[in-house]
Write a protein that holds these residues in place. Structure first.
Motif, PDB file in Angstrom:
ATOM      1  N   GLU A 124      46.519 -62.556  29.521  1.00 10.97           N
ATOM      2  CA  GLU A 124      47.477 -62.354  28.097  1.00 10.97           C
ATOM      3  C   GLU A 124      47.040 -62.773  26.814  1.00 10.97           C
ATOM      4  N   ARG A 125      45.957 -63.833  26.691  1.00 13.72           N
ATOM      5  CA  ARG A 125      45.582 -63.879  25.529  1.00 13.72           C
ATOM      6  C   ARG A 125      43.884 -63.572  25.280  1.00 13.72           C
ATOM      7  N   LEU A 126      43.223 -63.433  26.373  1.00 13.08           N
ATOM      8  CA  LEU A 126      41.798 -63.548  26.593  1.00 13.08           C
ATOM      9  C   LEU A 126      41.291 -61.995  27.027  1.00 13.08           C
ATOM     10  N   LYS A 127      39.968 -61.797  26.685  1.00  8.39           N
ATOM     11  CA  LYS A 127      39.227 -60.686  27.321  1.00  8.39           C
ATOM     12  C   LYS A 127      37.962 -61.434  27.855  1.00  8.39           C
ATOM     13  N   LEU A 128      37.673 -61.232  29.001  1.00  5.37           N
ATOM     14  CA  LEU A 128      36.577 -61.632  29.594  1.00  5.37           C
ATOM     15  C   LEU A 128      35.490 -60.534  29.817  1.00  5.37           C
ATOM     16  N   ARG A 129      34.321 -60.437  29.030  1.00  4.46           N
ATOM     17  CA  ARG A 129      33.383 -59.252  28.954  1.00  4.46           C
ATOM     18  C   ARG A 129      32.170 -59.604  29.153  1.00  4.46           C
ATOM     19  N   GLN A 130      31.297 -58.618  29.328  1.00  2.04           N
ATOM     20  CA  GLN A 130      29.889 -59.000  29.791  1.00  2.04           C
ATOM     21  C   GLN A 130      29.389 -59.563  28.364  1.00  2.04           C
ATOM     22  N   LEU A 131      28.240 -60.363  28.786  1.00  2.00           N
ATOM     23  CA  LEU A 131      27.517 -61.014  27.578  1.00  2.00           C
ATOM     24  C   LEU A 131      26.571 -60.049  27.252  1.00  2.00           C
ATOM     25  N   ASP A 132      26.371 -60.242  25.858  1.00  2.00           N
ATOM     26  CA  ASP A 132      25.685 -59.269  24.923  1.00  2.00           C
ATOM     27  C   ASP A 132      24.570 -59.804  24.008  1.00  2.00           C
ATOM     28  N   ILE A 133      23.582 -59.345  23.709  1.00  2.00           N
ATOM     29  CA  ILE A 133      22.544 -59.942  22.901  1.00  2.00           C
ATOM     30  C   ILE A 133      23.251 -60.184  21.495  1.00  2.00           C
ATOM     31  N   ARG A 134      24.415 -59.741  21.251  1.00  2.00           N
ATOM     32  CA  ARG A 134      25.272 -60.032  19.940  1.00  2.00           C
ATOM     33  C   ARG A 134      25.543 -61.496  20.113  1.00  2.00           C
ATOM     34  N   ASP A 135      25.647 -62.120  21.305  1.00  2.56           N
ATOM     35  CA  ASP A 135      26.114 -63.385  21.729  1.00  2.56           C
ATOM     36  C   ASP A 135      25.330 -64.427  21.457  1.00  2.56           C
ATOM     37  N   LYS A 136      23.982 -64.219  21.000  1.00  2.00           N
ATOM     38  CA  LYS A 136      23.070 -65.031  20.801  1.00  2.00           C
ATOM     39  C   LYS A 136      23.276 -66.354  20.180  1.00  2.00           C
ATOM     40  N   ASN A 137      23.900 -65.841  19.060  1.00  2.00           N
ATOM     41  CA  ASN A 137      24.210 -67.539  18.223  1.00  2.00           C
ATOM     42  C   ASN A 137      25.271 -68.288  18.887  1.00  2.00           C
ATOM     43  N   GLU A 138      26.349 -67.619  19.642  1.00  2.00           N
ATOM     44  CA  GLU A 138      27.232 -68.658  20.160  1.00  2.00           C
ATOM     45  C   GLU A 138      26.700 -69.265  21.471  1.00  2.00           C
ATOM     46  N   ILE A 139      25.780 -68.406  22.121  1.00  2.00           N
ATOM     47  CA  ILE A 139      25.278 -68.932  23.323  1.00  2.00           C
ATOM     48  C   ILE A 139      24.360 -70.016  22.910  1.00  2.00           C
TER      49      ILE A 139
END
Length: 174
Positions: A15-30
């Motif tokens: 309903e509120r979320l999208k679970l997606r593949q991890l991406d290089i653009r996620d580097k700062n959050e990771i």
């Protein structure tokens, strides 16, 4: 358990979320997530020390997914692609049709039902799509929030698995 294939990547939606593949653009959050003291409080892993380590983690995750060794979802809120946490199925055993589940969430997103929503979707995927017989969770004995979440989702403490650390084991059977 059928042959597992995570290609194409199994995006999940709630309903509120999208679970997606991890991406290089996620580097700062990771990097932020995996170096956050509050997130690491009950984890037995090293704190990330650099963005390069975050990039190495992302690369490792992507390789494992392409080899069908595990599946890791970046948790995002619909309408915002920013990673707020992660959830995975790993240590997949084809022989026993079993996988371990792991999850983490930035502290400022905890207590909002986000992990409940993500966990429900991943459990359904594990049993319905992967044809798992059981899902196992290892959590620190003092991680009351995680234990409460697991119990709310019908995980039962498994006394038969001995752990030498301060972990407790919960199991959910399909």
């Amino acid at each position: 358990m059928e042959n597992i294939n995570f290609t194409p990547f199994p995006d999940l939606s709630t309903e509120r979320l999208k679970l997606r593949q991890l991406d290089i653009r996620d580097k700062n959050e990771i990097f932020a997530l995996r170096s956050d003291e509050k997130v690491l409080e009950f984890q037995e892993r090293e704190k990330l020390k650099s963005i390069d380590e975050a990039l190495n983690f992302i690369s490792k995750i992507k390789k494992g997914i392409s080899n069908n060794e595990w599946v890791f979802w970046a948790i995002t809120q619909k309408g915002d692609n920013k990673l707020v946490g992660g959830i995975c199925l790993w240590n997949i055993s084809k022989e026993s049709s079993r996988a371990d589940i792991g999850f983490e969430l930035f502290p400022n997103y905890q207590g909002m039902g986000i992990m409940q929503e993500a966990l429900t979707a991943v459990i359904e995927y594990g049993f319905k799509n992967m044809k798992l017989n059981s899902i196992v969770a290892f959590t620190h004995m003092n991680n009351s929030k995680s234990i409460k979440l697991l119990k709310r989702n019908n995980f039962i403490k498994d006394e038969s698995i001995n752990n030498s650390h301060q972990e407790v084991v919960y199991i959910l059977k399909g």
